[in-house]
Write a protein that holds these residues in place. Structure first.
Motif, mmCIF file in Angstrom:
data_model
loop_
_atom_site.group_PDB
_atom_site.id
_atom_site.type_symbol
_atom_site.label_atom_id
_atom_site.label_comp_id
_atom_site.label_asym_id
_atom_site.label_seq_id
_atom_site.Cartn_x
_atom_site.Cartn_y
_atom_site.Cartn_z
ATOM 1 N N ILE A 148 0.856 -1.199 0.000
ATOM 2 C CA ILE A 148 0.000 0.000 0.000
ATOM 3 C C ILE A 148 0.885 1.240 0.000
ATOM 4 O O ILE A 148 1.681 1.447 0.932
ATOM 5 N N ALA A 149 0.770 2.022 -1.065
ATOM 6 C CA ALA A 149 1.531 3.287 -1.103
ATOM 7 C C ALA A 149 0.975 4.185 0.002
ATOM 8 O O ALA A 149 -0.237 4.247 0.224
ATOM 9 N N ASN A 150 1.908 4.848 0.734
ATOM 10 C CA ASN A 150 1.420 5.704 1.807
ATOM 11 C C ASN A 150 2.474 6.751 2.144
ATOM 12 O O ASN A 150 3.587 6.699 1.638
ATOM 13 N N HIS A 151 2.113 7.629 3.069
ATOM 14 C CA HIS A 151 2.961 8.774 3.391
ATOM 15 C C HIS A 151 4.186 8.317 4.197
ATOM 16 O O HIS A 151 4.059 7.587 5.195
ATOM 17 N N THR A 164 3.894 10.074 8.013
ATOM 18 C CA THR A 164 2.771 9.929 8.961
ATOM 19 C C THR A 164 2.405 8.468 9.211
ATOM 20 O O THR A 164 1.606 8.164 10.078
ATOM 21 N N THR A 165 2.960 7.544 8.437
ATOM 22 C CA THR A 165 2.576 6.129 8.587
ATOM 23 C C THR A 165 3.495 5.439 9.591
ATOM 24 O O THR A 165 4.703 5.385 9.369
ATOM 25 N N PRO A 166 2.939 4.949 10.690
ATOM 26 C CA PRO A 166 3.782 4.330 11.732
ATOM 27 C C PRO A 166 4.569 3.150 11.155
ATOM 28 O O PRO A 166 4.072 2.431 10.271
ATOM 29 N N MET A 167 5.802 2.949 11.643
ATOM 30 C CA MET A 167 6.648 1.878 11.102
ATOM 31 C C MET A 167 5.994 0.509 11.293
ATOM 32 O O MET A 167 6.198 -0.402 10.516
ATOM 33 N N ALA A 208 2.484 -1.382 4.727
ATOM 34 C CA ALA A 208 2.491 -2.488 3.748
ATOM 35 C C ALA A 208 3.508 -2.104 2.681
ATOM 36 O O ALA A 208 3.180 -1.706 1.568
ATOM 37 N N ASP A 209 4.781 -2.169 3.090
ATOM 38 C CA ASP A 209 5.909 -1.649 2.289
ATOM 39 C C ASP A 209 6.356 -2.703 1.278
ATOM 40 O O ASP A 209 7.019 -3.689 1.631
ATOM 41 N N SER A 268 10.720 9.631 -3.286
ATOM 42 C CA SER A 268 11.486 9.515 -2.025
ATOM 43 C C SER A 268 10.591 9.589 -0.782
ATOM 44 O O SER A 268 10.913 8.987 0.237
ATOM 45 N N ASN A 269 9.452 10.275 -0.828
ATOM 46 C CA ASN A 269 8.655 10.410 0.412
ATOM 47 C C ASN A 269 7.355 9.622 0.355
ATOM 48 O O ASN A 269 6.373 9.984 0.991
ATOM 49 N N VAL A 270 7.397 8.512 -0.452
ATOM 50 C CA VAL A 270 6.210 7.637 -0.528
ATOM 51 C C VAL A 270 6.635 6.187 -0.263
ATOM 52 O O VAL A 270 7.604 5.703 -0.867
ATOM 53 N N ILE A 271 5.945 5.533 0.649
ATOM 54 C CA ILE A 271 6.210 4.113 0.889
ATOM 55 C C ILE A 271 5.819 3.356 -0.384
ATOM 56 O O ILE A 271 4.682 3.513 -0.865
ATOM 57 N N PRO A 272 6.746 2.576 -0.987
ATOM 58 C CA PRO A 272 6.426 1.921 -2.263
ATOM 59 C C PRO A 272 5.209 1.010 -2.161
ATOM 60 O O PRO A 272 5.133 0.156 -1.279
#
Ligand code: HGY
Ligand code: MN
Ligand code: MN
Ligand code: MN
Length: 406
Positions: free
Chosen positions: A221-224, A227-230, A234-235, A272-276
């Motif tokens: 899931i692409a996400n911020h 703000t997305t807790p580690m 869904a990286d 760079s600032n988006v979780i793949p």
């Protein structure tokens, strides 16, 4: 050997490579403008030499010297004209231009042969643009190709094929799929370190490894990034990295000789600032035994298709497979005798690289002649072979064809 002949091969290699030099290395991807320019030039050389030239509907060129007494019996040589991205100056092209040189020398020295001599410039072998390998030699040997497959820009094989082949219709070119040859000999650089490390000049190829290529897709899931807790991500990239590390270990456990290469790795959205949210990567595996390749393929499916995290899925698709292939022993023995007679230091070896010969060997008697690769490098701009070694390969090929066709 006259110096003009020696220089003619070097000159032709430079001329074709100058047509397709990119910022980095050779970029002669099938049906691209650089590929068209190169195949046009090879066809023109054949026409200028008075050869009978045929271009099939995949753009493979066949340059024939018809035989005087048994023209229906064809003795062929050749290789592929396409390259990998940022490729070298010799992979494939050396076999095409070295074969052309051999035919020209035979015609000059001995006149028309009894059997037909054929040089083949196969349209595509690498699988570096479309998700399929060996499409030129597969087409020639009657295998079907998925014309609807698309390149990374979404261009279909069929559209690219039609546009490119229409530009090969030079005056004097025939258009039909020629009959298969009685024998096929491919001249090629070794693409590895064995000949050069052992100060050898010629490699006579006993077999070619089996090869399978896959694409693994990981969807998260692409996400911020901020703000997305580690512990709530869904990286897809993290998962892909874990899969590759595990699969590399599995490959080594199956067999240390099994090659495992991740050559392509695509991240989406690659910012760079988006979780793949998605990763696609390729796996290239090779081995001389199909059973080893089967074993790894089973493990690959188990590992990729076993869920590891709730919101991430992964799948695998095999898009290329060519079987481990034994080459013709009697043809190898002939070339061994010629190499010995010429005083060339030679050895017999298996090929870790795939070649059109493993497709041709399914339909006709086939053998390969290798020349050394300096530092064993290939599929890179540093790919290089000495002029003397290039010449020895052509000399051996010329004599081998002479013994078969005259
Ligand atoms: O990938 C190979 O082994 C070949 O060079 N196409
Ligand atoms: Mn090749
Ligand atoms: Mn000449
Ligand atoms: Mn190659």
């Amino acid at each position: 050997m006259t110096t003009t002949q020696l220089n003619q091969l070097a000159h032709r290699l430079n001329q074709i490579n100058d047509l397709s030099k990119g910022e980095v290395g050779q970029n002669r991807l099938v049906y691209s403008p650089t590929w068209i320019a190169a195949q046009q030039q090879i066809i023109q050389w054949g026409l200028d030499l008075g050869f009978q030239v045929t271009v099939d509907d995949f753009g493979t060129a066949y340059l024939d010297i018809p035989g005087k007494t048994n023209p229906e019996q064809v003795i062929a040589t050749g290789s592929h004209i396409d390259t990998v991205k940022q490729g070298g100056r010799f992979d494939g092209l050396y076999g095409v231009l070295g074969g052309l040189e051999a035919l020209e020398r035979l015609l000059d020295a001995d006149g028309k042969p009894s059997k037909t001599l054929r040089l083949i410039s196969f349209s595509e072998e690498e699988g570096s643009r479309f998700p399929e390998t060996f499409t030129g030699s597969k087409h020639y040997t009657g295998q079907s190709i998925n014309l609807a497959m698309r390149d990374p820009d979404g261009i279909s094989f069929e559209a690219a094929r039609q546009a490119a082949v229409s530009k090969l219709d030079l005056p004097g070119v025939n258009h039909n799929l020629p009959a298969l040859p009685v024998t096929f000999t491919e001249l090629h650089i070794e693409q590895g370190p064995r000949l050069i490390d052992h100060h050898l000049q010629i490699g006579l190829v006993t077999s070619i490894v089996g090869q399978r290529r896959f694409t693994v897709t990981v969807k998260g899931i692409a996400n911020h990034a901020g703000t997305t807790p580690m512990n709530d991500r869904a990286d897809a990239l993290q998962m892909a990295v874990d899969l590759i590390s595990d699969l590399r270990k599995n490959a080594r456990q199956v067999d240390p000789q099994l090659t495992f290469t991740v050559g392509e790795f695509h991240v989406s959205p690659n910012t760079s600032n988006v979780i793949p949210g998605r990763v696609d990567f390729t796996i290239d595996t090779r081995h001389e035994k199909e059973t080893v390749l089967d074993q790894f393929e089973q493990i690959l499916h188990q590992v990729v298709e076993t869920p590891r995290a709730s919101k991430i899925t992964s799948s695998v698709n095999r898009w290329a497979k060519s079987d481990a292939t034994q080459l013709d022993q009697a043809m190898l023995a002939r070339n061994q005798a010629i190499a010995d007679h010429l005083g060339f230091r030679s050895s017999q070896l298996a090929s870790g690289a795939g070649h059109d010969s493993q497709i041709m060997a399914q339909m006709t008697r086939t053998t390969m002649i290798f020349v050394p690769s300096i530092n064993g490098i290939s599929h890179a701009p540093e790919e290089n072979t000495s002029q003397a070694d290039l010449e020895r390969g052509v000399t051996l090929l010329t004599e081998s064809l002479h013994q078969q066709a005259y």
